[in-house]
Every structure is written in structure tokens, then in C-alpha cells.
Design an enzyme around this catalytic site. Sequence first.
Site, PDB file in Angstrom:
ATOM      1  N   THR A  81      -5.329   2.396  -7.610  1.00 40.12           N
ATOM      2  CA  THR A  81      -6.656   2.345  -6.999  1.00 40.12           C
ATOM      3  C   THR A  81      -7.495   3.491  -7.545  1.00 40.12           C
ATOM      4  O   THR A  81      -7.111   4.654  -7.446  1.00 40.12           O
ATOM      5  CB  THR A  81      -6.556   2.443  -5.466  1.00 40.12           C
ATOM      6  OG1 THR A  81      -5.895   1.273  -4.974  1.00 40.12           O
ATOM      7  CG2 THR A  81      -7.934   2.530  -4.828  1.00 40.12           C
ATOM      8  N   LYS A  90      -7.313  -1.191  -9.937  1.00 36.08           N
ATOM      9  CA  LYS A  90      -8.038  -1.795  -8.812  1.00 36.08           C
ATOM     10  C   LYS A  90      -9.261  -0.936  -8.478  1.00 36.08           C
ATOM     11  O   LYS A  90      -9.138   0.255  -8.214  1.00 36.08           O
ATOM     12  CB  LYS A  90      -7.119  -1.882  -7.595  1.00 36.08           C
ATOM     13  CG  LYS A  90      -7.779  -2.412  -6.330  1.00 36.08           C
ATOM     14  CD  LYS A  90      -6.775  -2.459  -5.188  1.00 36.08           C
ATOM     15  CE  LYS A  90      -7.386  -2.948  -3.897  1.00 36.08           C
ATOM     16  NZ  LYS A  90      -8.330  -1.970  -3.311  1.00 36.08           N
ATOM     17  N   SER A 136       0.816  -1.212   0.000  1.00 34.23           N
ATOM     18  CA  SER A 136       0.000   0.000   0.000  1.00 34.23           C
ATOM     19  C   SER A 136       0.851   1.265   0.000  1.00 34.23           C
ATOM     20  O   SER A 136       1.929   1.314   0.609  1.00 34.23           O
ATOM     21  CB  SER A 136      -0.906   0.012   1.240  1.00 34.23           C
ATOM     22  OG  SER A 136      -1.569   1.248   1.383  1.00 34.23           O
ATOM     23  N   TYR A 156      -2.167   5.598  -4.858  1.00 39.47           N
ATOM     24  CA  TYR A 156      -3.200   6.629  -4.919  1.00 39.47           C
ATOM     25  C   TYR A 156      -2.584   7.842  -5.613  1.00 39.47           C
ATOM     26  O   TYR A 156      -1.420   8.179  -5.371  1.00 39.47           O
ATOM     27  CB  TYR A 156      -3.642   7.058  -3.521  1.00 39.47           C
ATOM     28  CG  TYR A 156      -4.341   6.003  -2.703  1.00 39.47           C
ATOM     29  CD1 TYR A 156      -5.573   5.490  -3.087  1.00 39.47           C
ATOM     30  CD2 TYR A 156      -3.772   5.535  -1.515  1.00 39.47           C
ATOM     31  CE1 TYR A 156      -6.217   4.533  -2.321  1.00 39.47           C
ATOM     32  CE2 TYR A 156      -4.413   4.590  -0.743  1.00 39.47           C
ATOM     33  CZ  TYR A 156      -5.629   4.085  -1.150  1.00 39.47           C
ATOM     34  OH  TYR A 156      -6.269   3.136  -0.382  1.00 39.47           O
ATOM     35  N   HIS A 185     -13.031  -2.061  -2.480  1.00 44.09           N
ATOM     36  CA  HIS A 185     -12.247  -1.529  -1.372  1.00 44.09           C
ATOM     37  C   HIS A 185     -12.645  -2.168  -0.038  1.00 44.09           C
ATOM     38  O   HIS A 185     -12.595  -1.535   1.022  1.00 44.09           O
ATOM     39  CB  HIS A 185     -12.405  -0.008  -1.294  1.00 44.09           C
ATOM     40  CG  HIS A 185     -11.122   0.716  -1.002  1.00 44.09           C
ATOM     41  ND1 HIS A 185     -10.470   1.497  -1.923  1.00 44.09           N
ATOM     42  CD2 HIS A 185     -10.350   0.779   0.112  1.00 44.09           C
ATOM     43  CE1 HIS A 185      -9.382   2.020  -1.394  1.00 44.09           C
ATOM     44  NE2 HIS A 185      -9.281   1.584  -0.153  1.00 44.09           N
TER      45      HIS A 185
END
Length: 307
Positions: free
Chosen positions: A156, A219, A106, A130, A243
Amino acid sequence: MAMVCLSDFEAYAKKYLPKIAWDFFAAGADDCSTRDENILAYKRICFRPRVLRDVSMMDIRTKLLGNEISFPVGIAPTGFHQLAWPDGEKSTARAAKAMNTCYIVSTYSTCTLEEISAAAPSGLRWFQLYIHRNRAVSQQLVQRAEASGFQGLVLTVDLPYTGKRRDDVRNGFCLPPHMKLKNLEGAFEVCKMSPLDPSVTWNDIYWLQSLTHLPIIIKGILTKEDAERAVRHGVQGIIVSNHGGRQLDGGPATIDALVEVVEAVQGRVEVYLDGGIRKGSDVLKALALGARCVFIGRPALWGLAYK
């Protein structure tokens, strides 16, 4: 007590993790309907068993973008692993390497990309990104991931704004003072206004492609229309994901969205799934419906919390 299934590890984590950490990991947006539906949807799918087949030899290996893994279950991107274990994402990376599977790291990790890479240098790792308002921050992360040996970039796309997780609001959730978002130190204040860029569009796929040679996986796809657009924009993979129900409440369970995504891409890109995987039978159902591999998020954190 012997730990024999994921629910045992879940119960252990709930008992021993600090409440604020458990609530953060377990939370869903608003009423948590989508979070819960991710699990319940599997119970409505039944097998159609066939018998008297030779299953004395089984091979459950698969490949993700050409990289072989030992079984079709990877580790989904989740943040703040040091809330579960002091070594944080470094331990997660070592576990993924030991099992010869893929770990998606992440953006919001509590260890740096370089530390995670050094912990399991030969492991299969993808980096989840992100896109932030400060594009230079995102660009630097992509470049650091590629330089650190990550083999894929997972964008994402279902988070223009952070979901309202009621327990986090009640708890006033914030990282403990001794923990940092190591990849983003100094970039922004975690507990202030969201740094995420709500203006992100499909054109930003081209921007990312200009920054890196890494394959790009999207994603957060749940519809055939978005799956078709992802293919047209040249991505190499799609993760059917909501999510974990943490952002938009009221959307479909991922297993219910899988078939239309698989049919839309017609084998042009690989399709994966996360959300609600709790048993081996859930994995088999997802594979039967067209997923190449599934990724687990919360269960990996429960394992990390086990001492």
C-alpha cells in the site's frame, strides 16, 4: 427479511454492530467526498447494450498472476475483522476459499498470518504490507507471509500519514482490550503516534524485491505517471485504489482513474481496482474499462457481521 443485495447486509451491519465499530468501518477522510464519489461515479457510466448474442454459456473465471479464480471479485485488505465477528480474518479466509477467490490479508489483522493460513491452507492469499518506521518489523512480516504460503505481496503506497476520520476522532477509537494486532504485538502502541514510515519512496520497491520471491503488487495508484513508474520498477500488478476514501479526501473515484492507468501500462502488468463496488453491474463496468478483477472491502465486513 431476505438478504438479496449488498445494501441489505450494510443495513444489517449498521443496525447490529457496536457504533464505534460501524463508524470505523464506514468512515471516510474529512468530508467523505472521495468515499461517496467512489459509489456515485458508477451511476454516471452507462452500458451500450448489444442484443441477440448467444449467452447461453458463460464463463466468468479469470486468472490473477496465473492463479485461476472462479469469478473476478476478490476481497480487499481491511483491518480489525474481529470487530465484526469473533473469528475475524480466519472466517474471511474460509469464505474466500469456499468461493475460490483471492483474499488480500491486511497487515492490521486481528489474527496472525499463520492462523489465517491454517484456516484455509489451500486458498489464494496475498499479503498487504505497510512499511513501518521500524523496517525490521516490515521485513519480518514479509518473511512470515512467504513462509506461511502467501502467493503475493501487496504494498500500500497511499498512506504516508493516516487520514483524519472524524468519527474515529470523536469516538476516541481504539481496539477493545481483548483484541490485538496479532502480527504486530509488541512492535508499537496502536493508539499512539503512527508507526508508518512517511519517507517511503520508489526505491523501496527494490528493497522489497531483495527480501522476497513473491510477486509485488502496488495498491494506491491513481495516475498514469505513477502507473508508468510502477511498471519501470518491476511490479507485477497495480491496484487502482484510493483507500476507500479513508485517507486523502478530494481525490478521484477509482473507476474514473482506471482508464488512464490501463492505457499507461499497455498490458505489461495486470490492473485491478477497488472502491465503490456494490453491484454486479459495477463489476462489469470496471472489467469493460480494463480491470482484470475488482476487490471489495467494506461489503466483505458487512457479510462477516451477519449472523
